[in-house]
Design an enzyme around this catalytic site. Structure first.
Site, mmCIF file in Angstrom:
data_model
loop_
_atom_site.group_PDB
_atom_site.id
_atom_site.type_symbol
_atom_site.label_atom_id
_atom_site.label_comp_id
_atom_site.label_asym_id
_atom_site.label_seq_id
_atom_site.Cartn_x
_atom_site.Cartn_y
_atom_site.Cartn_z
ATOM 1 N N MET A 1 -22.288 -41.645 3.357
ATOM 2 C CA MET A 1 -21.179 -40.771 3.742
ATOM 3 C C MET A 1 -20.700 -39.899 2.574
ATOM 4 O O MET A 1 -21.012 -40.154 1.415
ATOM 5 C CB MET A 1 -20.009 -41.602 4.262
ATOM 6 C CG MET A 1 -20.301 -42.377 5.530
ATOM 7 S SD MET A 1 -18.906 -43.380 6.094
ATOM 8 C CE MET A 1 -17.745 -42.117 6.665
ATOM 9 N N ASP B 1 -23.297 -44.194 7.897
ATOM 10 C CA ASP B 1 -23.933 -45.505 7.718
ATOM 11 C C ASP B 1 -23.073 -46.647 8.247
ATOM 12 O O ASP B 1 -23.583 -47.589 8.870
ATOM 13 C CB ASP B 1 -24.334 -45.739 6.259
ATOM 14 C CG ASP B 1 -23.197 -45.537 5.265
ATOM 15 O OD1 ASP B 1 -22.040 -45.309 5.677
ATOM 16 O OD2 ASP B 1 -23.471 -45.615 4.054
#
Length: 498
Positions: free
Chosen positions: A81, A239
């Site tokens: 991220m 994720d």
């Protein structure tokens, strides 16, 4: 038999997973890439490596599994991220990506807090932390104005990878939620935040759902990967969102505990107006119209790695934890706080550092190991405590990562969290979540829940022991005092750190 592929673009490597319609893993491959660390606190990566290494991993997966390529119907993505990838008008990369673990943006975080005040949590639902994307964008504007002036759009890592595979520029909600520019509840770029920092709307890409079809592979990519031009490409997720899907966290009350280098407690949420007052992260889920609340321990498994490398070199983790069950709860009056890298939840303190409290000459290495394991678990319990105090009912927790590989540690989690702990039969994490988004996108299943029922299998459940639950409840109160009691001491010691 038909197949899908999940691609997990991590910080140090990309993992690709081939899954059939019954949820069985038919093959996997990975390729690594390096970090670029120009200065202390800087962490960057060359986005081109994501593309070349992913193509290489996909080609190897297709070749080694020898699955007919016409039977592979879809691919989707999970990704690290927050990383900033800036593109010019021709969609060429303007500079190396600045990653989630880059900490150069403290000044920009304070500026965000000052300008937005209460509106930051009202719209973005998260505090301003160095890892997020908006502070990175402001840093580039201040320190590299010639780069910023050429920027036409920005993407996050896996969204850039998907663009290179398909030619379509877009960003999906679960990753966009980590930019500090998304109105998380309304699922749109926040005009209030963009206007506050004079960021043009056109800099923000089109938003899509995680299960949305975004195209097919470009011809050059079919050649590089060995996949067919018929393969449907789906947007994917951040994720943590894909990790939640891959662990089956898809209904109210379902919670995940993941202990890797860092530690995560993640709980499913359906209320878009849920307010954790910045004490927990609040992001869009990969499941449509769902969200999750998340707490983070920065040095979870890393604390155990540090202890092993420093005091038990040559031992494997299994050997280090061999006598974990021989030491009683409380480790003989020894407490450990896992603040080796500062702390994120609930304190968001970059200065605080770890402690052993209560050492005496009667403590063996096994006592210290037990204390480290319990301290990591206590830190994660801070997030469980916050969730429960906010009204979440947590009865069962799926545990994954390093903390799920030792049965005694799983029982410690059950006793500290006062909840049933579930271990999965096969743990594939975010890559499996990405594959499930592709399977759902292809309409193999009517819902992600149906997909999870087919793909995810529970192995064993650990129930809390009432006596140890009470012991740990008392110890947890002591643990919670250590932060406040050592905060000023650590601040005083900061000047002496190398």
């Amino acid at each position: 038999m038909k197949y899908v592929i999940g691609i997990d673009l991590g910080t140090s490597s990309v993992k690709v997973l081939l899954v059939d319609q019954e949820g069985s893993i038919r093959g996997e491959a990975s390729e690594s890439y390096s970090l670029i660390q120009l200065k202390s606190g800087y962490s960057e990566q060359d986005p081109e490596l994501w593309v070349t290494q992913t193509a290489k991993a996909l080609n190897r997966l297709v070749t080694e599994t020898n699955v007919p390529r016409e039977d592979i119907g879809g691919i989707s993505f999970s990704g690290q991220m927050h990383g900033l990838v800036l593109l010019d008008q021709e969609h060429r990369v303007l500079r190396h990506a600045i990653l989630w673990n880059d900490t150069r943006t403290t000044k920009q975080c304070r500026e965000i807090e000052q300008k937005l005040g209460e509106n930051l949590l009202k719209y973005a639902k998260n505090p301003a932390l160095e890892g997020f994307t908006l502070p990175k964008l402001l840093w580039v504007r201040e320190h590299e104005p010639e780069v910023y002036s050429q920027a036409a759009t920005f993407l996050l890592p896996k969204d850039y990878l998907r663009y290179r595979l398909t030619g379509r520029i877009s960003m999906e909600y679960s990753d966009a939620a980590g930019t500090l520019m998304l109105d998380v509840s309304a699922k749109r770029w926040s005009p209030e935040i963009l206007e506050a920092f004079d960021i043009p709307q056109h800099l923000c890409p089109e938003l899509t759902g995680s299960d949305e079809r975004v195209g097919t592979l470009l011809p050059v990519m079919t050649e590089l990967t060995g996949l067919g031009e018929h393969v449907q490409v789906f947007a994917g997720g951040a994720d943590n969102a894909c990790g939640a899907i891959g662990a089956g966290i898809l209904r109210p009350g379902e919670t995940l505990c993941s202990i890797g280098t860092s530690g995560v407690v993640l709980s499913y949420e359906e209320n878009p107006d849920a307010d954790y007052e910045g004490r927990l992260h609040f992001f869009n889920h990969g499941k449509p119209d769902a969200f999750y609340a998340m707490g983070v321990t920065l040095a979870a498994g890393n604390s155990l790695t540090w202890f092993k490398d420093t005091f038990a070199q040559g031992l494997s983790f299994d050997e280090l934890l061999r006598n974990l069950d021989q030491i009683p709860p409380g480790a003989g009056g020894l407490l450990f706080t896992p603040y080796l890298s500062g702390e994120r939840t609930p304190h968001a303190d970059a200065v605080i550092r770890g402690s052993f409290i209560g050492m005496d000459a009667g403590h063996s290495r096994d006592h210290f190991v037990r204390a480290v394991v319990e301290g990591i678990t206590f830190s994660l319990a801070e997030s469980i405590h916050t969730l429960r105090n906010s009204g979440q009912q947590i009865l069962s927790i799926v545990s994954i990562g390093g903390g799920a590989r030792n049965e005694t540690w799983l029982q410690i989690q059950a006793d500290v969290f006062d909840a049933e702990i579930v271990r999965l039969e096969s743990e594939q994490g975010p890559a499996l979540g990405a594959a499930m988004l592709a399977a759902f996108g292809l309409k193999w299943y009517e819902s992600l829940e149906d997909c999870a029922a087919a793909f995810i299998r529970h192995s064993k459940t650990y129930k809390p022991n009432p006596e140890r639950v009470q012991v740990y409840a008392d110890l947890f109160k002591i643990y919670q005092r250590v932060y406040a009691d050592t905060k000023q001491l650590n601040k005083s010691l900061e000047a002496y750190r190398a």
